[in-house]
Write an enzyme that holds these catalytic residues in place. Structure first.
Site, PDB file in Angstrom:
ATOM      1  CB  CYS A  79      63.789  43.320  18.056  1.00 34.30           C
ATOM      2  SG  CYS A  79      64.588  43.597  16.453  1.00 34.30           S
ATOM      3  CB  CYS A  97       5.451  22.956  23.516  1.00 35.56           C
ATOM      4  SG  CYS A  97       3.737  23.533  23.356  1.00 35.56           S
ATOM      5  CB  CYS A 115      63.093  42.423  11.922  1.00 34.82           C
ATOM      6  SG  CYS A 115      64.354  43.196  12.954  1.00 34.82           S
ATOM      7  CB  CYS A 165      63.984  76.335  30.096  1.00 33.78           C
ATOM      8  SG  CYS A 165      64.578  77.329  31.480  1.00 33.78           S
ATOM      9  CG  HIS A 170      -2.592  28.251  16.631  1.00 27.80           C
ATOM     10  ND1 HIS A 170      -2.634  29.623  16.582  1.00 27.80           N
ATOM     11  CD2 HIS A 170      -1.517  27.875  15.887  1.00 27.80           C
ATOM     12  CE1 HIS A 170      -1.616  30.067  15.858  1.00 27.80           C
ATOM     13  NE2 HIS A 170      -0.927  29.017  15.423  1.00 27.80           N
ATOM     14  CB  CYS A 221       5.369  43.271  26.194  1.00 29.28           C
ATOM     15  SG  CYS A 221       6.239  41.709  26.440  1.00 29.28           S
ATOM     16  CG  HIS A 262      47.786  41.205   7.835  1.00 28.05           C
ATOM     17  ND1 HIS A 262      47.500  41.823   6.638  1.00 28.05           N
ATOM     18  CD2 HIS A 262      48.288  42.165   8.647  1.00 28.05           C
ATOM     19  CE1 HIS A 262      47.793  43.107   6.733  1.00 28.05           C
ATOM     20  NE2 HIS A 262      48.286  43.345   7.943  1.00 28.05           N
ATOM     21  CB  CYS A 320       5.142  36.876  26.886  1.00 26.25           C
ATOM     22  SG  CYS A 320       6.221  38.231  27.397  1.00 26.25           S
ATOM     23  CB  CYS A 362      69.225  77.347  43.122  1.00 31.48           C
ATOM     24  SG  CYS A 362      68.283  76.072  42.239  1.00 31.48           S
TER      25      CYS A 362
END
Length: 525
Positions: free
Chosen positions: A242, A324, A264, A193, A347, A314, A279, A329, A148
């Site tokens: 099932c 406010c 089913c 095999c 402003h 940026c 659905h 930034c 074998c």
């Protein structure tokens, strides 16, 4: 969904395949369909007793037991054996190689039989193989002495095993090899095999002779699974534990116009196209897009676009955290106005009036944010209603226990029989079913382009939603002994009406899909 009247033709379930201990009555109950159950309908005094005709939104299907799956495979194998004149084990290997596509098999075999056999792992008939199992001492002289190649055992009393290629190993090593392939690797269709670079397939007869009964049972189970998995017209029921498969001949190319809902024998209702729970009326591609939209981060990005702005210097993303409008930034320290995005220095003391804001001049800068906000609001409109019906359906599931107690109380406090109080359970069944249908109408409507047809769909949706809420309210009412008869009649009438409204919605939507009446804002093909 098939009706009870269709079961004689569509359902192919063998009672021998039901688990030990199941009675005929148990099996009959397992075939019940929630909206067409004859037993439940008895409580409706014939309200649903009319002969059922297949509707536009229903498809033909059959339930296949394990016994029928085996019989189907044997039939296919026998046909190939008869036409090509091959042994049944080789015909089976060829069919599994071509994934049970007989037309492709015949075409390839007729063009080049030897090449087709070799690629499929079948030894040509011209080659005479030795018996599968044989003692080492009984081997031809040219093959002795035997050793074998796996365990290197050269005992002359060893029993050897091989397939048609005649690559022999001791039966213990062959058994261990097959057991590992089947039990650990989950292979069955293409077990080659053990010899290196030999692609000859180990047939079922060899497996049966070498492995024990438990492994053989697993092997045959895997063969059945590959038969279903390789067949476009078959799909396993997704319900836990099932063992039934569903056969439905709706091609994948038709899934843009058909929602193939099947049931089913175990009672589970699902879509044959995608395997998800029912659905209707949304087609599979819309369901896939909707679920993906609900799960991924696309709406997070939408929220960011709707609730934040970028620094004009940026381009950092900034969220307003106070009332406010004077923004600074944190990254570049640029000061600007949140309203008009202009420099804050211009402003002066009139920041609260923001005289620089002009809809015409700033519309281009704000268009992207406005569109994102509108898109988000539209999505939330449909999602909130979708989620609400989903949650309501789950809560209605809890209503079953309350309903059973109410049915018992109704039976004890009135002259109604147990069969006659089944109308309450039927009403809950239809309520839950309509909740799930309504849930998916909002996914369908989200991708639906606005046309004249859309108004009809929304009217049907509204009528079903209103009727479902009314029925749900009736089911929540406490029992009053003197008003049981009125309550029963009111629930019966409303259940019939709700069921009818659902059928109208599904029928019109299905016809619209078939006729191409609906337009979508996304590609559904």
């Amino acid at each position: 969904m098939a009706s009870d009247s269709d079961y004689d033709d569509d359902f192919m379930v063998d009672t021998d395949d039901i688990m030990d201990g199941d009675t005929d009555s148990d099996f009959a109950s397992s075939l019940s369909v929630s909206d067409n159950d004859e037993t439940d309908d008895m409580a409706f005094d014939g309200a649903f007793a009319e002969k059922h005709e297949r509707k536009t939104y229903e498809v033909e299907f059959s339930v296949q037991s394990v016994k029928h799956l085996v019989a189907s495979q044997d039939k296919e194998i026998e046909q190939v054996t008869t036409i090509l004149g091959l042994p049944s084990k080789d015909a089976a290997t060829l069919l599994r190689y071509f994934r049970w596509n007989k037309e492709k098999l015949f075409e390839r075999y007729m063009d080049a039989p030897d090449t087709t056999l070799r690629r499929a792992g079948v030894v040509s008939q011209q080659y005479q193989a030795q018996p599968t199992l044989i003692k080492a001492t009984d081997l031809p002289p040219s093959d002795q002495p035997f050793t074998c190649d796996i365990c290197c055992d050269d005992d002359p009393d060893l029993t050897t095993a091989s397939v048609a290629c005649n690559h022999r190993f001791c039966v213990n090593c062959y058994g261990h090899y097959l057991t590992q392939k089947i039990k650990e690797d989950g292979e069955s269709r293409r077990i080659e095999c053990p010899q290196d670079q030999c692609n000859v397939i180990v047939d079922e007869a060899t497996v049966q002779r070498v492995v024990d009964d438990k492994i053989l049972a697993r092997y045959r189970e895997l063969l059945n699974r590959t038969f279903v998995d390789d067949n476009d017209n078959l799909r396993w029921c997704p319900a836990p534990d099932c063992e039934f498969a569903i056969e439905c001949h709706v091609p994948s190319t038709s899934l843009t116009s058909i929602v193939p809902t099947v049931q089913c024998a175990c009672g589970d209702i699902f879509c044959f196209g995608c395997g998800l729970p029912d659905h209707q009326p949304a087609i599979c591609s819309i369901v896939k897009k909707w679920l993906q939209k609900c799960e991924d981060d696309s709406e997070t990005a939408n929220w960011i676009s709707a609730h934040t702005k970028e620094c004009t210097k940026c381009h950092s993303t900034i969220e307003k955290n106070g009332g406010c409008n004077h923004m600074t930034c944190r990254k570049c320290r640029h000061e600007f106005c949140w309203v008009c995005m202009g420099p804050w220095s211009e402003h002066g003391t009139s920041w609260y009036n923001c005289n620089r804001f002009d809809e015409r001049s700033s519309s281009e800068a704000r268009e992207s944010q406005t569109q994102s906000r509108l898109s988000l609001e539209r999505y939330l409109h449909y999602y909130n209603r979708y989620a609400n019906h989903e949650q309501s359906a789950k809560l209605d599931q809890d209503l079953y226990q309350k309903t059973e107690k109410k049915m018992e109380e109704m039976q004890q406090t009135s002259d109604l029989s147990w069969i006659e109080v089944q109308f309450l359970k039927k009403a809950v069944d239809i309520t839950v079913q309509c909740r799930m249908t309504l849930k998916w109408t909002y996914a369908f409507a989200f991708y639906l382009a606005k046309t004249n047809e859309t108004a009809i769909f929304e009217d049907n949706q509204r009528d079903l939603e209103m009727a479902t809420e009314q029925l749900s309210e009736l089911l929540e009412k406490p029992l009053e002994r003197e008003k049981i008869a009125q309550l029963r009649q009111a629930v019966l009438d409303k259940t019939v009406y709700v069921k009818h409204r659902r059928e109208i919605l599904l029928e019109d939507t299905a016809k619209g899909l078939t006729e191409g009446r609906w337009s979508f804002i996304v590609d559904v093909k």
